[in-house]
Each structure stands twice: as structure tokens, then as C-alpha cells.
Design a protein around this motif. Structure first.
Motif, PDB file in Angstrom:
ATOM      1  N   THR A   1      -3.946   8.036  -9.061  1.00 38.81           N
ATOM      2  CA  THR A   1      -3.256   6.941  -8.368  1.00 38.81           C
ATOM      3  C   THR A   1      -3.615   5.610  -9.000  1.00 38.81           C
ATOM      4  OG1 THR A   1      -3.456   8.198  -6.332  1.00 38.81           O
ATOM      5  CG2 THR A   1      -2.793   5.902  -6.115  1.00 38.81           C
ATOM      6  N   PHE A   2      -4.903   5.449  -9.297  1.00 32.49           N
ATOM      7  CA  PHE A   2      -5.315   4.176  -9.882  1.00 32.49           C
ATOM      8  C   PHE A   2      -4.702   3.969 -11.263  1.00 32.49           C
ATOM      9  CE2 PHE A   2      -8.070   1.550 -12.517  1.00 32.49           C
ATOM     10  CZ  PHE A   2      -8.056   0.378 -11.765  1.00 32.49           C
ATOM     11  N   PHE A   3      -4.842   4.970 -12.128  1.00 33.54           N
ATOM     12  CA  PHE A   3      -4.413   4.761 -13.505  1.00 33.54           C
ATOM     13  C   PHE A   3      -2.899   4.841 -13.689  1.00 33.54           C
ATOM     14  CE2 PHE A   3      -8.876   5.568 -14.327  1.00 33.54           C
ATOM     15  CZ  PHE A   3      -9.131   4.563 -15.231  1.00 33.54           C
ATOM     16  N   ARG A   4      -2.210   5.654 -12.859  1.00 36.37           N
ATOM     17  CA  ARG A   4      -0.766   5.805 -13.035  1.00 36.37           C
ATOM     18  C   ARG A   4       0.027   4.789 -12.232  1.00 36.37           C
ATOM     19  NH1 ARG A   4       0.196  11.389 -14.274  1.00 36.37           N
ATOM     20  NH2 ARG A   4      -0.943  11.702 -16.234  1.00 36.37           N
ATOM     21  N   VAL A   5      -0.508   4.381 -11.075  1.00 36.63           N
ATOM     22  CA  VAL A   5       0.279   3.504 -10.190  1.00 36.63           C
ATOM     23  C   VAL A   5      -0.298   2.085 -10.125  1.00 36.63           C
ATOM     24  CG1 VAL A   5       1.180   3.175  -7.857  1.00 36.63           C
ATOM     25  CG2 VAL A   5       0.945   5.498  -8.806  1.00 36.63           C
ATOM     26  N   VAL A   6      -1.575   1.977  -9.784  1.00 35.56           N
ATOM     27  CA  VAL A   6      -2.139   0.664  -9.497  1.00 35.56           C
ATOM     28  C   VAL A   6      -2.345  -0.161 -10.767  1.00 35.56           C
ATOM     29  CG1 VAL A   6      -4.065  -0.585  -8.436  1.00 35.56           C
ATOM     30  CG2 VAL A   6      -3.258   1.560  -7.437  1.00 35.56           C
ATOM     31  N   PHE A   7      -3.058   0.417 -11.734  1.00 29.03           N
ATOM     32  CA  PHE A   7      -3.432  -0.374 -12.910  1.00 29.03           C
ATOM     33  C   PHE A   7      -2.225  -0.933 -13.674  1.00 29.03           C
ATOM     34  CE2 PHE A   7      -5.516  -1.009 -17.128  1.00 29.03           C
ATOM     35  CZ  PHE A   7      -6.391  -1.998 -16.706  1.00 29.03           C
TER      36      PHE A   7
ATOM     37  N   ALA B   1       2.313   7.978  -3.823  1.00 27.61           N
ATOM     38  CA  ALA B   1       1.719   8.718  -4.939  1.00 27.61           C
ATOM     39  C   ALA B   1       0.827   9.829  -4.418  1.00 27.61           C
ATOM     40  CB  ALA B   1       0.920   7.778  -5.828  1.00 27.61           C
ATOM     41  N   GLN B   2       0.099   9.523  -3.336  1.00 29.83           N
ATOM     42  CA  GLN B   2      -0.797  10.534  -2.757  1.00 29.83           C
ATOM     43  C   GLN B   2      -0.026  11.693  -2.173  1.00 29.83           C
ATOM     44  OE1 GLN B   2      -3.494   8.660   0.014  1.00 29.83           O
ATOM     45  NE2 GLN B   2      -5.146   9.737  -1.043  1.00 29.83           N
ATOM     46  N   ILE B   3       1.073  11.354  -1.483  1.00 29.33           N
ATOM     47  CA  ILE B   3       1.888  12.408  -0.887  1.00 29.33           C
ATOM     48  C   ILE B   3       2.443  13.311  -1.985  1.00 29.33           C
ATOM     49  CG2 ILE B   3       4.065  12.827   0.345  1.00 29.33           C
ATOM     50  CD1 ILE B   3       3.347  10.223   1.952  1.00 29.33           C
ATOM     51  N   ASP B   4       2.743  12.696  -3.133  1.00 26.80           N
ATOM     52  CA  ASP B   4       3.232  13.485  -4.259  1.00 26.80           C
ATOM     53  C   ASP B   4       2.114  14.279  -4.932  1.00 26.80           C
ATOM     54  OD1 ASP B   4       5.713  12.602  -3.814  1.00 26.80           O
ATOM     55  OD2 ASP B   4       5.694  11.024  -5.344  1.00 26.80           O
ATOM     56  N   GLY B   5       0.917  14.192  -4.402  1.00 24.59           N
ATOM     57  CA  GLY B   5      -0.166  15.032  -4.898  1.00 24.59           C
ATOM     58  C   GLY B   5      -1.097  14.383  -5.892  1.00 24.59           C
ATOM     59  N   ALA B   6      -1.002  13.068  -6.068  1.00 21.67           N
ATOM     60  CA  ALA B   6      -1.898  12.392  -7.020  1.00 21.67           C
ATOM     61  C   ALA B   6      -3.265  12.177  -6.376  1.00 21.67           C
ATOM     62  CB  ALA B   6      -1.307  11.057  -7.442  1.00 21.67           C
ATOM     63  N   GLY B   7      -4.311  12.367  -7.170  1.00 22.49           N
ATOM     64  CA  GLY B   7      -5.654  12.100  -6.671  1.00 22.49           C
ATOM     65  C   GLY B   7      -5.977  10.620  -6.792  1.00 22.49           C
ATOM     66  N   VAL B   8      -7.208  10.274  -6.456  1.00 27.61           N
ATOM     67  CA  VAL B   8      -7.618   8.872  -6.488  1.00 27.61           C
ATOM     68  C   VAL B   8      -7.520   8.307  -7.911  1.00 27.61           C
ATOM     69  CG1 VAL B   8      -9.577   7.308  -6.214  1.00 27.61           C
ATOM     70  CG2 VAL B   8      -9.088   9.020  -4.471  1.00 27.61           C
ATOM     71  N   ILE B   9      -8.093   9.045  -8.860  1.00 33.73           N
ATOM     72  CA  ILE B   9      -8.113   8.586 -10.240  1.00 33.73           C
ATOM     73  C   ILE B   9      -6.698   8.425 -10.771  1.00 33.73           C
ATOM     74  CG2 ILE B   9      -8.911   9.124 -12.579  1.00 33.73           C
ATOM     75  CD1 ILE B   9     -11.305   8.747 -10.958  1.00 33.73           C
TER      76      ILE B   9
ATOM     77  N   ILE C   1       0.830  -1.214   0.000  1.00 39.34           N
ATOM     78  CA  ILE C   1       0.000   0.000   0.000  1.00 39.34           C
ATOM     79  C   ILE C   1       0.864   1.262   0.000  1.00 39.34           C
ATOM     80  CG2 ILE C   1      -0.231   0.234   2.495  1.00 39.34           C
ATOM     81  CD1 ILE C   1      -3.246   0.810   1.977  1.00 39.34           C
ATOM     82  N   GLU C   2       2.149   1.103   0.396  1.00 35.92           N
ATOM     83  CA  GLU C   2       3.047   2.266   0.483  1.00 35.92           C
ATOM     84  C   GLU C   2       3.200   2.977  -0.855  1.00 35.92           C
ATOM     85  OE1 GLU C   2       3.722  -0.660   1.850  1.00 35.92           O
ATOM     86  OE2 GLU C   2       3.697  -0.127   3.977  1.00 35.92           O
ATOM     87  N   LEU C   3       3.160   2.194  -1.953  1.00 33.87           N
ATOM     88  CA  LEU C   3       3.282   2.796  -3.281  1.00 33.87           C
ATOM     89  C   LEU C   3       2.169   3.806  -3.512  1.00 33.87           C
ATOM     90  CD1 LEU C   3       4.137  -0.261  -5.531  1.00 33.87           C
ATOM     91  CD2 LEU C   3       5.554   1.746  -5.127  1.00 33.87           C
TER      92      LEU C   3
END
Lengths: 277, 282
Positions: free
Chosen positions: A182-188, A172-180, A166-168
Motif C-alpha cells: 500500500t505504501f509503495f504502490r499507492v501512497v508514495f 488498496a487493502q480491500i484489493d488485498g494489498a499489504g502495508v508495504i 484515506i479511502e484510497l
């Protein structure tokens, strides 16, 4: 026997078995080029001499039952359904893993439960509902397949997402990414191995599916398997076996081409869908 | 991702899938159970009849029990045949030889072909062979049985083979070598070293073959159509025909559907139980 001799025997056995496994498909292939009068009379003869009709079966046999429209329909339904399932199931699974609570647990349980329910149990009622909400169309099949494919797809995604740190996502959130984002750039992107499995499993299923499109779309909007079955059942008088052989070849060909280029993914994908289940 | 923030995105992330799922699965499932206790020709006209449908499903001469028997017997034979062939292929392909990927690809191929297409391929092949003897696959139920068995072996062996190959290659080399040093014959090696190590995979494959065969529909429809006289009608096809082939029998068909679900769910539950049991032992 020396080791070399044993190997020769093993090769001989394997080659023989391979030919045996390929023979049924080969038989359809040679009959697709034979005049329809000789197919049931002499199915094992090669398409030579007066038997050979070139692509006649493909021309005549296919246009008479509207097979090309069926190919188009099958392709549209398969491609769009797979894209939607791969994306929507991933989003849903991620939500259910990360938002812990009773709601997520119950919903996940329902998805897994749906995997053990055989289709005949719900075929009448599901067809009724689908008709009532007016999803009986080519594009309407996309949410229908999403609903039926959700169980296995979410099950596969969930197992994989649980192994992701979950740290990833927090970083991403700390770097200012929103939910959307985070999902498309990191998780997916991280989910891609499972996404390939989900795509292949659902793709094979939707492309080959007979009963659901038969019940929902019927003879009006035939897919490939429905067209094949109809050509054999609904024909008045003699069945055009030549046309049938051509249809069988065209139904297998796309799968075969895909398999040729992505054999490793296909085998791993299909089998991992089973072993985890 | 923090729970609270993500929660607000419920409509985007969950709703499309949830809505489709509720429409095509949850509602039809609940409705199906309810309708199995009613008599109906359209959903709106359902009247409650208690357990009558279930009793009619088991009534003599209905064909449901015969279909259940036929399906069970076929499933049993398919399980044995498929797993023997698959294990044999896997043992051959885990020997130190070349081109194993090519052979593996060939044996796996039938798996990719859809049930309707498979059924007609075998219709052509078996029809051709049987015509030499003046026979047709619909002449005797035993011919249809044999045809479905052969088709299933052709279709499923490659799939199970891949699972067995994965299991066999994960056996540590040392155990095999130790057995060879102790003078084990090839048969002893198989019986006392390899088979015990791949037992979990055998369980998985047995249940996969079992549930797959139980749910078979397309192949049955395309190969035998239940002929002769509905004697080779498997459960799924039988339920389908009760729904759409007999007016006023929809309630009975729905009850049969529920019974079918219970059988398949029981098999899946059994599989879960066995795989847990194994894990605890290890």
C-alpha cells in the motif's frame, strides 16, 4: 511616457540588475583562468595575454589539496543521504499521520521542535555522540543527515499526507494489498510533489553544508566546503588563489547544471519549504 | 490504512528515522542543557557549577554581548535591505513584460550557492574594490559589516522576491482595476492596495530574513573570520570559537549555545504568533 517607453525602462533596469547579480560569479570564473599571481593584484582584469593560464589552476590547484576525492565524497554523501531522507521521512510521516495517538503526537511535536534549534546549541554534544557510536565516516553521515533532516522533511510530508483521502489506502487493502505494498504502490507515488521538494531542500543543504562535516569528518575525510575552507586556512605561506577559484567554480557547477534543467522545481521546492514553516 | 495493522510495522516505518533523530538531536539537546550547568573539558569530566557559565557568558570583556549586538544590528539592516530589494524586484517582475522567468532565475541563483563559497566570492570582489583605496575588508569592523550586508542582500533577495511574486500575483485583478478607475496614482495603488494585500507575506519574509541572518555562520567565517579583533564575529562563530578555541571554556560555550537557542526560538515563536494573529483577523 508611453507604455512602450516605460517597458524599455523596466527592461533596462532588469538587465542592469541581472548583470549586477551575475557579476560576482562571473568574476570568479574569469579569475579561475588567470595566473595565481595576478588574482589578488588585479582581480577585475580579463584572463588575457600573460594572465591567461588555461586549465592550469584546475590541474595544479586541485590535485594538491585532494579536491577530487572531496568532490567524490560530497557526491556520495549528498546522493545517498537525500535518497534515505526522502524515503525514510515519508514512511515515518505516513505512520505518524495514520496511527493516531499520543505517541505520534509527541514524536511529531519533537520533530517540529527540532527545526527551531540552531546547530551551535547541539554541535558539541552531537559531535560527541556521533563519534561515540562510530558514525564518523562517509557512510556514517547518512543516518546523521537523516536525523538532522527529519524535522523539516517530516513536517512537509505530514502537511501533504493529511490532505490525502484515506479511502484510497482502504481500497488498496480491500484489493488485498499489504502495508508495504500500500505504501509503495499507492501512497508514495502520490507523495511525489513533496518528495521532490524534500529532495531539493535536503540536497542543497547537504551539498553546501560546512560545519557538520568539518566537525565529524574533519580534514581526514574532506567534503567540498571543508576542502575550500582548509585550502584558505591551513596553507603554509602563500594561499593558492588560482586553486581556490577553480574549487569555487567546481563547487558551483553541479548546482548550476541542475538548476538549468530543473529551475522551476528548484525554486518552487525551496520556497515552499519556507512558506509552510 | 487501518491503524492496528500499520502499528505492527513500526520497526520498518519509524525506527530508522527515530533512532537517527534520537542519536543526533534528542540526546545531544538534553545533554547540552545539562552540560551548560557544568564545567567540563571532556563530557565525562563534567562537574556541576550552577549558573556560573551563564554569568561568565555575560561577563564584561567576554565578547558574547558584543557578538549579540553585532548580530542583531546586522540582522536589522539585512531585514530592511533584503525586503526592500526583494519587493522592488517582485514589483518589476509582475509587470506585463516578457522573459520574467529568465530574470527570476537569475535573481534567485545566489541562493543555491553554499555559504563558504559565497563568502570567498565576496572576499575576492570586495577585496578587489577595496584594494583600490589601499584597504582590506579586515581593516575596520564597519567594512566587514557592510560586506556581510551586501552578501546577504545578494544571497537572500531572490528568495524573498519569489515569495513576494507569488503574493502579488494572487491579488485579484478586480481590486487593482477598481482602484485605477477611481483614479489612484501608482504610488497610491502600491500603498493602499498592493501592500495591505501582501502583508502576511511581508511578515513571513521579515522573520525568515531575521532568523537566517541570526544563524549565519559559513559566510561570516569565509568573508571576515570575525576580523578585526573579533569585532565582526557573529553569534554562531563566537560560540564555535568558545567551544574549540578556548580550553576549559566548553561549559561557557554550551551556556551560550542555550542562550542562542532561546533567542532563535523566541523569534520563531513570535513569527508563529504573528501568523496566527493575521489568520484570525482574516
Amino acid at each position: 511616457m508611453t507604455k512602450k517607453q516605460i517597458n524599455v525602462v523596466i527592461y533596462a533596469v532588469l538587465i542592469l540588475l541581472s548583470l549586477l547579480f551575475l557579476f560576482p560569479v562571473f568574476l570568479v570564473l574569469i579569475n579561475a583562468f588567470k595566473s595565481k599571481f595576478y588574482i589578488s593584484a588585479d582581480p577585475f582584469a580579463l584572463p588575457l595575454g600573460e594572465y591567461f593560464v588555461g586549465f592550469e589552476n584546475f590541474r595544479r590547484g586541485l590535485s594538491s589539496v585532494g579536491f577530487f576525492a572531496a568532490v567524490g565524497r560530497s557526491a556520495v554523501i549528498t546522493v545517498l543521504s537525500v535518497l534515505v531522507i526522502v524515503l525514510c521521512a515519508a514512511m515515518c510521516a505516513w505512520f505518524l499521520v495514520r496511527v493516531e495517538g499520543r505517541f505520534s503526537r509527541i514524536l511529531y511535536g519533537a520533530f517540529v521542535f527540532s527545526m527551531v534549534v540552531p546547530f551551535p546549541m547541539i554541535m558539541y554534544t552531537a559531535t560527541y555522540i556521533i563519534d561515540r557510536v562510530r558514525l564518523s565516516s562517509v557512510l556514517g553521515m547518512i543516518p546523521v543527515y537523516l536525523g538532522f533532516g527529519a524535522g523539516l522533511s517530516i513536517f512537509l510530508y505530514t502537511a501533504f499526507i493529511k490532505t490525502l483521502p484515506i479511502e484510497l489506502e482502504e481500497a488498496a487493502q480491500i484489493d488485498g494489498a499489504g502495508v508495504i505494498q500500500t505504501f509503495f504502490r499507492v501512497v508514495f507515488p502520490l507523495l511525489s510533489p513533496t518528495a521532490i521538494t524534500v529532495a531539493i531542500l535536503n540536497g542543497m543543504w547537504v551539498w553546501n553544508d560546512y560545519l557538520l562535516p568539518y566537525l565529524v569528518l574533519g580534514n581526514r575525510l574532506k567534503t567540498i566546503p571543508v576542502a575550500i575552507e582548509l585550502a584558505m586556512q591551513g596553507a603554509f605561506g602563500a594561499v593558492d588563489l588560482g586553486g581556490l577559484m577553480a574549487m569555487l567554480i567546481l563547487a558551483i557547477l553541479p548546482i548550476l547544471l541542475f538548476y538549468l534543467f530543473a529551475q522551476r522545481y528548484v525554486i518552487e521546492g525551496i520556497v515552499s519549504g519556507a512558506v509552510k514553516g | 490504512m487501518r491503524c492496528g495493522t500499520l502499528k505492527r510495522f513500526f520497526p520498518i516505518f519509524v525506527l530508522p528515522t527515530l533512532l537517527s533523530f534520537v542519536l543526533v538531536f534528542v540526546v545531544p539537546f538534553v545533554m547540552g542543557i545539562f552540560l551548560s550547568f557544568t564545567e567540563f573539558s571532556t563530557v565525562e569530566s563534567a562537574t556541576f557549577v550552577g549558573l556560573k557559565n551563564y554569568l561568565r557568558a555575560f561577563a564584561r570583556g567576554d565578547g558574547f554581548l558584543r557578538s549579540l549586538g553585532f548580530t542583531s544590528l546586522l540582522a536589522l539592516c539585512v531585514v530592511v535591505a533584503v525586503n526592500l530589494v526583494a519587493l522592488g524586484l517582485a514589483l518589476l517582475l509582475t509587470k506585463k513584460i516578457r522573459a520574467t522567468a529568465l530574470f527570476r532565475g537569475v535573481f534567485f541563483l545566489p541562493n543555491l550557492i553554499g555559504g563558504i563559497v559565497l563568502g570567498y566570492i565576496w572576499n575576492l570582489l570586495l577585496g578587489g574594490i577595496l584594494s583600490y583605496f589601499g584597504l582590506d575588508i579586515t581593516y575596520f569592523a564597519s567594512l566587514g559589516f557592510l560586506g556581510l550586508l551586501l552578501l546577504s542582500v545578494w544571497q537572500l533577495s531572490g528568495y524573498m522576491m519569489v515569495i513576494y511574486i507569488a503574493a502579488l500575483t494572487s491579488i485579484p485583478k478586480e481590486t487593482e482595476q477598481a482602484a485605477l478607475v477611481d483614479g489612484a496614482t501608482p504610488f497610491q495603488l502600491l500603498r493602499f492596495v498592493k501592500l495591505p494585500q501582501i502583508a502576511p507575506s511581508i511578515a513571513v519574509c521579515v522573520f525568515l530574513t531575521l532568523t537566517n541572518t541570526f544563524k549565519m555562520f559559513d559566510q561570516n567565517l569565509a568573508l571576515t573570520q570575525g576580523a578585526p579583533a573579533r569585532e565582526t564575529e557573529m553569534l554562531a562563530l563566537h560560540i564555535f570559537r568558545t567551544f574549540y578555541g578556548r580550553v576549559g571554556w566548553q561549559g561557557v560555550a554550551q551556556a551560550k549555545g542555550v542562550l542562542f537557542f532561546i533567542v532563535v526560538a523566541a523569534l520563531s515563536g513570535l513569527q508563529l504568533y504573528f501568523s496566527r494573529e493575521r489568520k484570525e483577523k482574516i
